[in-house]
Design an enzyme around this catalytic site. Structure first.
Site, PDB file in Angstrom:
ATOM      1  N   HIS A  17       0.724  -1.286  -0.128  1.00  0.00           N
ATOM      2  CA  HIS A  17      -0.014   0.004   0.095  1.00  0.00           C
ATOM      3  C   HIS A  17       1.049   1.246  -0.025  1.00  0.00           C
ATOM      4  O   HIS A  17       0.551   2.281  -0.820  1.00  0.00           O
ATOM      5  CB  HIS A  17      -0.854   0.207   1.183  1.00  0.00           C
ATOM      6  CG  HIS A  17      -2.080  -0.980   1.329  1.00  0.00           C
ATOM      7  ND1 HIS A  17      -2.211  -1.707   2.413  1.00  0.00           N
ATOM      8  CD2 HIS A  17      -2.798  -1.427   0.416  1.00  0.00           C
ATOM      9  CE1 HIS A  17      -3.144  -2.712   2.304  1.00  0.00           C
ATOM     10  NE2 HIS A  17      -3.518  -2.420   1.039  1.00  0.00           N
ATOM     11  N   LYS A  41     -16.212  -7.492   4.439  1.00  0.00           N
ATOM     12  CA  LYS A  41     -15.191  -8.130   5.630  1.00  0.00           C
ATOM     13  C   LYS A  41     -15.263  -7.853   6.899  1.00  0.00           C
ATOM     14  O   LYS A  41     -15.865  -6.956   7.319  1.00  0.00           O
ATOM     15  CB  LYS A  41     -13.809  -7.314   4.997  1.00  0.00           C
ATOM     16  CG  LYS A  41     -13.385  -7.591   3.331  1.00  0.00           C
ATOM     17  CD  LYS A  41     -11.868  -6.816   3.261  1.00  0.00           C
ATOM     18  CE  LYS A  41     -11.651  -7.026   1.848  1.00  0.00           C
ATOM     19  NZ  LYS A  41     -10.334  -6.341   1.338  1.00  0.00           N
ATOM     20  N   ARG A  90      -1.806  -5.924  -8.381  1.00  0.00           N
ATOM     21  CA  ARG A  90      -0.613  -6.891  -8.215  1.00  0.00           C
ATOM     22  C   ARG A  90      -0.831  -7.885  -9.276  1.00  0.00           C
ATOM     23  O   ARG A  90       0.352  -8.436  -9.632  1.00  0.00           O
ATOM     24  CB  ARG A  90      -0.980  -7.761  -6.715  1.00  0.00           C
ATOM     25  CG  ARG A  90      -0.614  -6.930  -5.580  1.00  0.00           C
ATOM     26  CD  ARG A  90      -0.886  -7.601  -4.332  1.00  0.00           C
ATOM     27  NE  ARG A  90      -2.156  -7.773  -4.455  1.00  0.00           N
ATOM     28  CZ  ARG A  90      -3.133  -8.054  -3.469  1.00  0.00           C
ATOM     29  NH1 ARG A  90      -2.556  -8.156  -2.214  1.00  0.00           N
ATOM     30  NH2 ARG A  90      -4.229  -8.183  -3.601  1.00  0.00           N
ATOM     31  N   SER A 127      -2.841  -7.752   2.864  1.00  0.00           N
ATOM     32  CA  SER A 127      -3.390  -7.600   4.048  1.00  0.00           C
ATOM     33  C   SER A 127      -3.917  -8.979   4.835  1.00  0.00           C
ATOM     34  O   SER A 127      -3.694  -9.387   5.881  1.00  0.00           O
ATOM     35  CB  SER A 127      -4.581  -6.491   4.502  1.00  0.00           C
ATOM     36  OG  SER A 127      -4.085  -5.349   3.889  1.00  0.00           O
TER      37      SER A 127
END
Length: 160
Positions: A17, A41, A90, A127
């Site tokens: 990040h 989440k 990514r 994460s």
């Protein structure tokens, strides 16, 4: 002055990040790290802790500030006067997930999304993986800052 918003749950903020936000700052006069609540989440860290950790990660970076997204990202982007949303990628799976959100945000706010390809040396950092590795006692100090590592371990210990 150009302003971009870099949104995410940042649970926790990782070196990946940090890389994306700092590179976004080279393209925009100001970047707002927008800490969002993701209803899909269940966060390890509460929003206030995520904001504090993100502020710590960018404390020495001029032109980067951290704020909470109180509702829709499209509304937040409009409210802060952003000219773009910045998202890090990514790999292809990230693009597949981000494209519909980028299109919806453009539909709702008229603001374009800029995709920044993450540093390949950091592409394995997510994460969720940081939390999984830490949950099992593995090393995460090279994936997140030291303050973030301590906060993750403390939160996991509190959960038992």
């Amino acid at each position: 002055m150009s302003l971009a918003v870099c949104p995410g749950s940042f649970d926790p903020v990782t070196l990946g990040h940090v890389d994306v936000v700092r590179r976004a700052r080279t393209m925009f006069d100001e970047v707002v790290v927008a800490v969002a609540r993701n209803s899909a989440k269940s966060p390890l860290l509460d929003v206030e802790r995520r904001v504090a950790l993100a502020r710590g990660a960018f404390a020495d970076d001029a032109g980067i500030r951290v704020a909470v997204v109180p509702g829709l990202l499209a509304d937040f982007v409009r409210d802060v006067g952003a000219s773009a949303v910045v998202k890090g990628l990514r790999g292809g799976a990230d693009f597949d997930g981000e494209l519909p959100m980028a299109l919806m945000n453009r539909h709702l706010s008229g603001v374009e999304t800029v995709f920044v390809v993450g540093d390949p040396a950091l592409a394995h950092i997510a994460s969720s993986l940081v939390k999984d590795v830490a949950r099992h006692g593995g090393p995460v100090g090279d994936l997140v800052g030291s303050e973030v590592e301590a906060a993750v371990r403390e939160a996991l210990a509190a959960r038992g």
